[in-house]
Design an enzyme around this catalytic site. Structure first.
Site, PDB file in Angstrom:
ATOM      1  N   SER A 181      -0.354  38.159  34.350  1.00  0.00           N
ATOM      2  CA  SER A 181       0.508  39.019  33.974  1.00  0.00           C
ATOM      3  C   SER A 181      -0.393  40.265  33.255  1.00  0.00           C
ATOM      4  CB  SER A 181       1.118  38.486  32.471  1.00  0.00           C
ATOM      5  OG  SER A 181       1.574  39.496  31.483  1.00  0.00           O
TER       6      SER A 181
ATOM      7  N   GLY B 285      10.886  31.870  38.834  1.00  0.00           N
ATOM      8  CA  GLY B 285      10.711  30.753  39.870  1.00  0.00           C
ATOM      9  C   GLY B 285      12.001  30.361  40.434  1.00  0.00           C
TER      10      GLY B 285
ATOM     11  N   TYR C 116      -1.638  33.460  24.282  1.00  0.00           N
ATOM     12  CA  TYR C 116      -0.929  33.698  25.757  1.00  0.00           C
ATOM     13  C   TYR C 116      -1.634  34.784  26.697  1.00  0.00           C
ATOM     14  CZ  TYR C 116       2.633  35.533  29.224  1.00  0.00           C
ATOM     15  OH  TYR C 116       3.272  35.779  30.489  1.00  0.00           O
TER      16      TYR C 116
ATOM     17  N   GLY D 251      14.413  31.607  35.395  1.00  0.00           N
ATOM     18  CA  GLY D 251      13.823  32.841  35.449  1.00  0.00           C
ATOM     19  C   GLY D 251      13.217  33.312  36.958  1.00  0.00           C
TER      20      GLY D 251
ATOM     21  N   GLY E 248       8.206  25.820  38.324  1.00  0.00           N
ATOM     22  CA  GLY E 248       8.903  26.394  37.234  1.00  0.00           C
ATOM     23  C   GLY E 248      10.251  27.034  38.046  1.00  0.00           C
ATOM     24  N   ALA E 249      10.795  26.525  38.823  1.00  0.00           N
ATOM     25  CA  ALA E 249      11.816  26.961  39.782  1.00  0.00           C
ATOM     26  C   ALA E 249      13.372  26.554  38.959  1.00  0.00           C
ATOM     27  CB  ALA E 249      12.197  26.419  41.131  1.00  0.00           C
TER      28      ALA E 249
HETATM   29  N1  LIG Z   1       9.290  37.336  32.351  1.00  0.00           N
HETATM   30  C1  LIG Z   1       8.082  38.416  32.250  1.00  0.00           C
HETATM   31  O1  LIG Z   1       8.400  39.582  31.934  1.00  0.00           O
HETATM   32  C2  LIG Z   1       6.697  38.080  32.888  1.00  0.00           C
HETATM   33  C3  LIG Z   1       5.809  38.862  32.757  1.00  0.00           C
HETATM   34  C4  LIG Z   1       4.499  38.560  33.204  1.00  0.00           C
HETATM   35  C5  LIG Z   1       4.390  37.292  33.727  1.00  0.00           C
HETATM   36  N2  LIG Z   1       5.232  36.432  33.730  1.00  0.00           N
HETATM   37  C6  LIG Z   1       5.068  35.088  34.163  1.00  0.00           C
HETATM   38  O2  LIG Z   1       5.943  34.518  35.136  1.00  0.00           O
HETATM   39  C7  LIG Z   1       6.078  33.076  35.097  1.00  0.00           C
HETATM   40  C8  LIG Z   1       7.309  32.688  35.172  1.00  0.00           C
HETATM   41  O3  LIG Z   1       7.894  33.280  33.763  1.00  0.00           O
HETATM   42  P1  LIG Z   1       9.644  33.509  33.471  1.00  0.00           P
HETATM   43  O4  LIG Z   1       9.616  34.740  32.953  1.00  0.00           O
HETATM   44  O5  LIG Z   1      10.331  33.257  34.694  1.00  0.00           O
HETATM   45  O6  LIG Z   1       9.909  32.436  32.398  1.00  0.00           O
HETATM   46  P2  LIG Z   1      11.103  31.398  32.214  1.00  0.00           P
HETATM   47  O7  LIG Z   1      12.268  31.895  32.734  1.00  0.00           O
HETATM   48  O8  LIG Z   1      11.075  30.972  30.738  1.00  0.00           O
HETATM   49  O9  LIG Z   1      10.907  30.183  33.033  1.00  0.00           O
HETATM   50  C9  LIG Z   1       9.562  29.464  32.752  1.00  0.00           C
HETATM   51  C10 LIG Z   1       9.774  28.275  33.927  1.00  0.00           C
HETATM   52  O10 LIG Z   1       8.468  27.413  33.705  1.00  0.00           O
HETATM   53  C11 LIG Z   1       9.092  26.074  33.390  1.00  0.00           C
HETATM   54  N3  LIG Z   1       8.158  25.552  32.348  1.00  0.00           N
HETATM   55  C12 LIG Z   1       7.821  26.161  31.157  1.00  0.00           C
HETATM   56  N4  LIG Z   1       7.394  25.220  30.373  1.00  0.00           N
HETATM   57  C13 LIG Z   1       7.219  23.928  31.073  1.00  0.00           C
HETATM   58  C14 LIG Z   1       6.744  22.878  30.780  1.00  0.00           C
HETATM   59  N5  LIG Z   1       5.952  22.458  29.820  1.00  0.00           N
HETATM   60  N6  LIG Z   1       6.613  21.980  31.996  1.00  0.00           N
HETATM   61  C15 LIG Z   1       7.347  22.257  32.993  1.00  0.00           C
HETATM   62  N7  LIG Z   1       7.921  23.478  33.245  1.00  0.00           N
HETATM   63  C16 LIG Z   1       7.709  24.434  32.325  1.00  0.00           C
HETATM   64  C17 LIG Z   1      10.500  26.387  33.006  1.00  0.00           C
HETATM   65  O11 LIG Z   1      11.084  25.231  32.882  1.00  0.00           O
HETATM   66  P3  LIG Z   1      12.499  25.250  31.925  1.00  0.00           P
HETATM   67  O12 LIG Z   1      13.678  25.576  32.645  1.00  0.00           O
HETATM   68  O13 LIG Z   1      12.380  23.548  31.796  1.00  0.00           O
HETATM   69  O14 LIG Z   1      12.243  25.811  30.586  1.00  0.00           O
HETATM   70  C18 LIG Z   1      10.908  27.481  33.728  1.00  0.00           C
HETATM   71  O15 LIG Z   1      11.312  26.952  34.844  1.00  0.00           O
HETATM   72  C19 LIG Z   1       5.233  32.655  33.858  1.00  0.00           C
HETATM   73  O16 LIG Z   1       3.776  32.240  34.303  1.00  0.00           O
HETATM   74  C20 LIG Z   1       4.883  34.000  33.045  1.00  0.00           C
HETATM   75  O17 LIG Z   1       3.740  33.971  32.149  1.00  0.00           O
HETATM   76  C21 LIG Z   1       6.522  36.632  33.398  1.00  0.00           C
END
Ligand SMILES: NC(=O)c1ccc[n+]([C@@H]2O[C@H](COP(=O)([O-])OP(=O)(O)OC[C@H]3O[C@@H](n4cnc5c(N)ncnc54)[C@H](OP(=O)(O)O)[C@@H]3O)[C@@H](O)[C@H]2O)c1
Length: 273
Positions: free
Chosen positions: A137, A14, A163, A12, A8-9
């Protein structure tokens, strides 16, 4: 120089993790469900960091076959992996199913990273002291784990519940994996990035982002677990920023649940690993 897989790089947290890893000169590998987006992100990362060793391969985590193909692509190109950071995730608020017909939050957030980890274990074993980092999370504290209806098929769909369950699964996966890795040179830890501004919340009502940190802040926990000398040889921690967060829910430390989830998940994955 280390070879690091960060899923997921393309966006966000990643993307921010990948940027720091590239800045430090590591070889960075990620999956992408959209290769055009990946090409743009790669170009940006290479330009900003001066490190050409940034690689994206196709990998849609809503399809277990695609996860398998991603693992095969990595194995074809790289003899060993030093660090695997399972970061890719989604937050679906309405019922959606994966390619295999599995509830999407469970499939993408738990089953896909579990499968990827199992498939990359041979490469991780080849590194001197490999580290596995799973992204959970604070949402895990909702304490939802419905073994008798893990996909919420027999009740109205609830995206917050599915989730949160998937994020509890991430910690329980780490707990059982720690058992499975005993006697090896590999460690496994779980991180909480904190609440940070990303597209994760795109399916929700507009949030008030005032004073909410950005994705770079959210990258700190994973970077610490992946790289810090203090984490050498350490397993089983739940990390927030640069320290252990003792605030795990009781369900997240339950070894019986961890074992049960492992077995249930292996049933889902039996044709893929
Ligand atoms: N943001 C927060 O406040 C928060 C808090 C707690 C935990 N987290 C965790 O942190 C991690 C990263 O989340 P983020 O906040 O950075 O979210 P994000 O900005 O939505 O990024 C998510 C990443 O995962 C990829 N992804 C999602 N669905 C996918 C799929 N079906 N196949 C392949 N890649 C996929 C996305 O790809 P695309 O670029 O194609 O969309 C993106 O690279 C997650 O595990 C989330 O649960 C986040």
């Amino acid at each position: 120089m280390k070879t690091i897989v960060i899923t997921g790089a393309t966006a966000g947290i990643g993307k921010e993790v990948a940027k720091v890893l590239a800045q430090r000169g590591f070889t960075v590998i990620s999956n992408a469900r959209n290769l055009n987006k990946a090409a743009q992100v790669k170009q940006q990362l290479v330009q900003e960091t001066g490190n050409p060793n940034v690689h994206f391969y196709e990998g849609d985590f809503s399809n277990l076959e695609s996860v398998q193909q991603f693992a095969q692509a990595v194995a074809k190109q790289f003899p060993a992996v030093d660090v695997l950071i399972n970061n890719a995730g989604t937050w679906e608020m309405e019922r959606k199913n994966s390619q295999q017909g599995i509830e999407m939050n469970f499939a993408v957030n738990h089953l896909a990273p579990m499968l990827l980890t199992l498939l990359l274990l041979p490469l991780l074993k080849k590194a001197p002291n490999a580290r596995i980092v799973n992204t959970s999370s604070g949402a895990h504290r909702r304490n939802i784990l419905l073994f008798d209806d893990i996909e919420f098929k027999n009740q109205p769909y609830n995206g917050v519940a599915t989730y949160s369950q998937s994020k509890l699964c991430n910690i329980l996966f780490s707990l059982q994996l720690q058992e499975e890795l005993k006697g090896t040179n590999m460690t496994v830890n779980t991180v909480h990035p904190g609440i940070v501004q990303t597209d994760l919340f795109k399916n929700m009502e507009t949030r008030n982002w005032n004073n909410t940190p950005n994705a770079a802040q959210g990258a700190r926990s994973a970077l610490y677990a992946a790289l810090s000398p203090q984490m050498e040889g350490i397993s089983g921690k739940y990390i927030y920023l640069e320290q252990e967060d003792p605030n795990l829910s009781p369900m997240a430390t339950n070894k019986q649940y961890a074992q049960q989830l492992w077995n249930v998940s292996l049933q889902y994955l039996k044709n893929y690993c």
